[in-house]
Design a protein around this motif. Structure first.
Motif, mmCIF file in Angstrom:
data_model
loop_
_atom_site.group_PDB
_atom_site.id
_atom_site.type_symbol
_atom_site.label_atom_id
_atom_site.label_comp_id
_atom_site.label_asym_id
_atom_site.label_seq_id
_atom_site.Cartn_x
_atom_site.Cartn_y
_atom_site.Cartn_z
ATOM 1 N N ALA A 10 81.122 -14.448 87.497
ATOM 2 C CA ALA A 10 82.502 -14.777 87.447
ATOM 3 C C ALA A 10 82.697 -15.323 86.089
ATOM 4 O O ALA A 10 81.815 -15.763 85.350
ATOM 5 C CB ALA A 10 82.944 -15.647 88.574
ATOM 6 N N GLY A 11 83.900 -14.950 85.355
ATOM 7 C CA GLY A 11 84.077 -15.686 84.296
ATOM 8 C C GLY A 11 83.677 -14.845 82.868
ATOM 9 O O GLY A 11 83.566 -15.283 81.507
ATOM 10 N N MET A 12 83.119 -13.691 83.204
ATOM 11 C CA MET A 12 82.202 -12.828 82.088
ATOM 12 C C MET A 12 83.430 -11.675 81.610
ATOM 13 O O MET A 12 84.382 -11.230 82.156
ATOM 14 C CB MET A 12 81.077 -12.145 82.837
ATOM 15 N N SER A 13 83.156 -11.294 80.273
ATOM 16 C CA SER A 13 83.882 -10.368 79.740
ATOM 17 C C SER A 13 83.284 -8.929 80.351
ATOM 18 O O SER A 13 82.431 -8.973 80.790
ATOM 19 C CB SER A 13 83.801 -10.075 78.233
ATOM 20 N N VAL A 14 84.316 -7.989 80.337
ATOM 21 C CA VAL A 14 83.754 -6.587 80.687
ATOM 22 C C VAL A 14 83.504 -5.633 79.598
ATOM 23 O O VAL A 14 83.959 -5.501 78.797
ATOM 24 C CB VAL A 14 84.852 -5.986 81.209
ATOM 25 N N GLN A 15 81.992 -5.255 79.563
ATOM 26 C CA GLN A 15 81.336 -4.271 78.796
ATOM 27 C C GLN A 15 81.977 -3.081 78.882
ATOM 28 O O GLN A 15 82.092 -2.531 80.033
ATOM 29 C CB GLN A 15 79.975 -4.368 78.810
ATOM 30 N N TRP A 16 82.052 -2.275 78.117
ATOM 31 C CA TRP A 16 82.586 -0.725 78.172
ATOM 32 C C TRP A 16 81.795 0.172 76.813
ATOM 33 O O TRP A 16 81.411 -0.385 75.897
ATOM 34 C CB TRP A 16 83.772 -0.598 77.575
ATOM 35 N N VAL A 17 81.648 1.241 77.156
ATOM 36 C CA VAL A 17 81.131 2.125 76.297
ATOM 37 C C VAL A 17 82.025 3.693 76.405
ATOM 38 O O VAL A 17 82.590 3.951 77.366
ATOM 39 C CB VAL A 17 79.520 2.722 76.514
ATOM 40 N N ASP A 18 82.053 4.242 75.017
ATOM 41 C CA ASP A 18 82.940 5.469 75.290
ATOM 42 C C ASP A 18 81.912 6.781 74.857
ATOM 43 O O ASP A 18 81.050 6.574 74.783
ATOM 44 C CB ASP A 18 84.025 5.394 74.128
ATOM 45 N N ASN A 19 82.660 7.720 74.857
ATOM 46 C CA ASN A 19 82.099 9.210 74.868
ATOM 47 C C ASN A 19 82.023 9.558 73.276
ATOM 48 O O ASN A 19 81.724 10.646 73.291
ATOM 49 C CB ASN A 19 82.778 10.334 75.756
ATOM 50 N N MET A 20 82.221 8.753 72.260
ATOM 51 C CA MET A 20 81.876 8.704 70.789
ATOM 52 C C MET A 20 80.826 7.879 70.400
ATOM 53 O O MET A 20 80.763 7.613 69.032
ATOM 54 C CB MET A 20 83.119 8.628 70.029
ATOM 55 N N GLY A 21 80.271 7.178 71.307
ATOM 56 C CA GLY A 21 79.129 6.285 70.742
ATOM 57 C C GLY A 21 79.394 4.953 70.520
ATOM 58 O O GLY A 21 78.881 4.030 70.099
ATOM 59 N N GLY A 22 80.909 4.610 70.839
ATOM 60 C CA GLY A 22 81.375 3.088 70.551
ATOM 61 C C GLY A 22 81.190 2.349 71.900
ATOM 62 O O GLY A 22 80.760 3.035 72.921
ATOM 63 N N SER A 23 81.249 0.877 71.760
ATOM 64 C CA SER A 23 81.106 -0.039 72.648
ATOM 65 C C SER A 23 81.817 -1.224 72.350
ATOM 66 O O SER A 23 82.010 -1.327 71.179
ATOM 67 C CB SER A 23 79.462 -0.169 72.954
ATOM 68 N N GLY A 24 82.043 -1.939 73.448
ATOM 69 C CA GLY A 24 82.587 -3.258 73.217
ATOM 70 C C GLY A 24 82.624 -3.926 74.419
ATOM 71 O O GLY A 24 82.176 -3.801 75.643
ATOM 72 N N GLU A 25 83.870 -4.793 74.504
ATOM 73 C CA GLU A 25 84.327 -5.669 75.667
ATOM 74 C C GLU A 25 85.784 -5.891 75.802
ATOM 75 O O GLU A 25 86.458 -6.014 74.864
ATOM 76 C CB GLU A 25 83.133 -6.854 75.661
ATOM 77 N N ILE A 26 86.187 -6.171 77.032
ATOM 78 C CA ILE A 26 87.259 -6.699 77.484
ATOM 79 C C ILE A 26 87.050 -8.268 77.476
ATOM 80 O O ILE A 26 86.458 -8.484 78.310
ATOM 81 C CB ILE A 26 87.962 -6.020 78.781
ATOM 82 N N ALA A 27 87.588 -8.953 76.680
ATOM 83 C CA ALA A 27 87.268 -10.366 76.645
ATOM 84 C C ALA A 27 87.823 -11.118 77.751
ATOM 85 O O ALA A 27 88.819 -10.925 78.190
ATOM 86 C CB ALA A 27 87.644 -10.723 75.047
ATOM 87 N N TYR A 28 86.865 -12.024 78.210
ATOM 88 C CA TYR A 28 87.388 -13.049 79.206
ATOM 89 C C TYR A 28 88.437 -14.112 78.280
ATOM 90 O O TYR A 28 87.749 -14.705 77.396
ATOM 91 C CB TYR A 28 86.349 -13.535 79.877
ATOM 92 N N LEU A 29 89.484 -14.518 78.870
ATOM 93 C CA LEU A 29 90.302 -15.544 78.196
ATOM 94 C C LEU A 29 90.812 -16.726 79.117
ATOM 95 O O LEU A 29 91.650 -16.571 79.844
ATOM 96 C CB LEU A 29 91.681 -14.964 77.836
ATOM 97 N N PRO A 30 89.702 -17.563 79.326
ATOM 98 C CA PRO A 30 89.951 -18.745 80.364
ATOM 99 C C PRO A 30 91.067 -19.603 79.961
ATOM 100 O O PRO A 30 91.554 -20.240 80.889
ATOM 101 C CB PRO A 30 88.656 -19.324 80.329
ATOM 102 N N THR A 31 91.567 -19.554 78.784
ATOM 103 C CA THR A 31 92.594 -20.532 78.666
ATOM 104 C C THR A 31 93.818 -20.099 79.111
ATOM 105 O O THR A 31 94.805 -20.970 79.704
ATOM 106 C CB THR A 31 92.825 -20.472 77.048
ATOM 107 N N TYR A 32 94.034 -18.817 79.178
ATOM 108 C CA TYR A 32 95.304 -18.440 79.996
ATOM 109 C C TYR A 32 95.110 -17.535 81.305
ATOM 110 O O TYR A 32 96.177 -17.753 82.079
ATOM 111 C CB TYR A 32 95.744 -16.986 78.913
#
Length: 571
Positions: free
Chosen positions: A430-452
């Motif tokens: 719980a309370g973690m960002s969501v990791q992602w990868v795309d089909n072009m070699g990119g990656s990142g995350e959907i950041a968790y924003l507990p303030t809001y």
């Protein structure tokens, strides 16, 4: 028990005190307590032991000690070891009695949760790689205040540290890659099993969404795989019952039926495995109908608004599960429709998140705009959504035919990417960002924003799989940090053709709008294009899909996510 202790002490006091001229005079003095915390407040974490060991004066072997919590005696020793099982404030009373009286202290213990780190590895639990290939694994760790280290081990041996590890498939074999986050409170791990194979032994993947297809006479249909092995020397061959000649040498096939009825399409893929060819065969059934056969007239009882949500599959996002909950896809669709009926927005989350709606009649392709999609864009905030349309080609009332994108101002530009795909991975805690990868070699995350947004997960609860992939058209992001200090993010509009977009061309309402105000955009069915970007003529449509078009975030505002208040016919 306490009463008995102090009753005995009182009797002993009378018996052992000195008597001068009939007056009892005590020798020594009252007990004195000096806590080993200057404030009298202690802090301990759930499950850990806290020993409170004061120092005393005027005590001896006859001194009595009593520690109580909520009136219950928990110890009669001169110290007390406390092991809390839940977080919160606990008050402990200590009383010390000798022949001269009783001294007491009120002690407060603040019990906090352990800050054990939680780590998520952005990868499937099992995967196969060819010898000579590489794969970049990424890890995400839930933020805690304690210093945390991140180590990677391969078959038990430490190979790297930090949040990323480049695995090199040097040798055939089986490997277990584990990432472990550790701090003083504990540790947590996530793993993936990797099978490294020779190129000739790699499994051949050629998967399609369905082998039952529908189309209209003269309308080209693309039969394309949802997953296909890359970098493999394959010979493809397609043919149909109506056009038996060699039709394609690709993994996909664009077919234009010339007559109504049932068409059979066959495809084979020949892959060399060592010295022996491996042949994979596919067969597709295509039912072809006459144009306009299943058009549904509007009646006096028809309503302009969509009356059903067929599919609500958002990408992870800060609004997912925030103001509503759902545990099944059916519940999610019901909640989405109810919210729109109440003029409340439905968030589609990050890139690729979508909603599919239908109507109680067909929407006719006439002059000008045919239907509207209401979002919550305003002057400095546009979060564009691609709009798709579908005709009920087979008349079964379900959105299982062909989707056609509605062209917008960014269609055809080099910065616009069609067939873009992003895979999202469920967080480990719980309370973690969501990791992602795309089909072009990119990656990142959907950041968790507990303030809001404090819900445990931004990953949709009704999606059972631990990862899922969303595909669509990606627009180049335009959002920017206006002052360069993160205080104000601007999300400019696109010229025209997108939902939740503050366009000066297709916006159907005046005024600035706000994040909670519906702002509609108009859409013209005549803008429909097919898989190759060619214009296609549709006399009417029955289903509309809206899909988040950007894969970006705006600092403290979070991910760019298309929001929808409603979709309605405007003819």
């Amino acid at each position: 028990m306490v009463k008995r202790i102090f009753a005995l002490l009182s009797m002993a006091l009378i018996a052992l005190s000195c008597n001068k001229d009939g007056v009892i005079v005590a020798e020594g003095g009252l007990p004195e307590i000096a806590l080993d915390s200057a404030t009298g407040i202690y802090t301990v974490k759930v499950g850990e032991q806290l020993t409170i060991a004061p120092t005393y004066k005027n005590v001896d072997n006859n001194t009595a000690y009593s520690w109580t919590i909520d009136g219950v005696v928990v110890s009669v020793s001169d110290s007390y070891t406390f092991t809390p099982q839940q977080a919160g404030e606990v008050f402990i009373s200590l009383e010390v009695a000798n022949f001269y009286g009783v001294a007491s202290e009120q002690i407060r213990v603040d019990v906090t949760q352990l800050q054990i780190p939680t780590v998520t590895l952005a990868a499937s639990e099992q995967m196969s790689l060819a010898v000579g290939s590489t794969y970049l694994f990424r890890a995400s760790v839930k933020q805690v205040t304690l210093p945390t280290t991140v180590l990677w081990t391969l078959n038990g041996e430490v190979v790297s540290e930090g949040f990323g590890y480049l695995f090199e498939a040097k040798q055939v074999g089986n490997y277990t890659l584990t990432v472990t986050a550790t701090n003083s409170d504990g540790e947590h791990s996530d793993s993936v099993d990797i099978e490294v194979l020779a190129e000739s032994d790699m499994p051949f993947v050629w998967q399609f969404e369905s082998d039952m297809l529908h189309s209209v006479v003269g309308r080209e249909i693309l039969i394309a795989p949802t997953a296909v092995s890359e970098g493999v020397d394959v010979t493809y061959y397609w043919s149909s019952s109506n056009q038996p000649e060699d039709a394609s040498r690709q993994s996909y096939y664009a077919y234009t039926p010339r007559s109504t009825g049932r068409h059979t399409i066959t495809a084979t893929a020949s892959v060399l495995r060592g010295d022996e060819p491996m042949v994979v065969s596919k067969m597709f059934t295509l039912d072809v109908y006459a144009e306009g056969k299943f058009y549904r007239e509007a009646t006096a009882a028809s309503v302009a608004e969509c009356n059903r949500v067929y599919d609500y599959t958002p990408a992870p996002g800060q609004f997912i599960g925030d103001k509503y909950t759902a545990t099944t896809p059916t519940e999610a669709c019901t909640v989405a429709l109810q919210r729109m009926q109440k003029s409340q927005y439905v968030s589609l989350g990050g890139f690729g998140g979508y909603i599919v709606v239908g109507f109680d009649h067909s929407i006719t392709n006439g002059e000008g705009y045919d239907f509207a999609v209401a979002g919550n864009s305003f002057n400095s905030s546009s979060e564009p959504g691609i709009v798709w349309v579908m005709q009920d080609e087979n008349g079964d009332g379900e959105p299982n035919d062909t989707w056609y994108e509605l062209a917008g101002s960014e269609t055809g530009k080099s910065t616009t990417i069609r067939n873009y795909a992003v895979t999202y991975y469920r967080p480990s805690g719980a309370g973690m960002s969501v990791q992602w990868v795309d089909n072009m070699g990119g990656s990142g995350e959907i950041a968790y924003l507990p303030t809001y947004h404090k819900q445990d997960y931004y990953y949709p609860e009704w999606i059972a799989a631990d990862s899922y992939t969303l595909r669509g058209t990606r627009l180049e992001p335009r959002n920017y940090d206006k002052y360069g200090n993160g205080a104000m993010w601007i999300q400019p509009p696109y010229d025209w053709g997108y939902a939740d977009n503050y366009s000066s061309i297709d916006r159907l309402a005046e005024g600035e709008g706000s994040e909670s105000t519906a702002m509609p955009n108009g859409f013209d069915i005549s803008k429909a294009i097919d898989h190759s970007g060619k214009s296609i003529e549709l006399g009417f449509v029955d289903f509309v899909k809206v899909q988040t078009a950007c894969n970006t975030s705006s600092g403290w505002l979070g991910e760019n996510s298309t929001e929808i208040f409603g979709i309605y016919d405007i003819k």
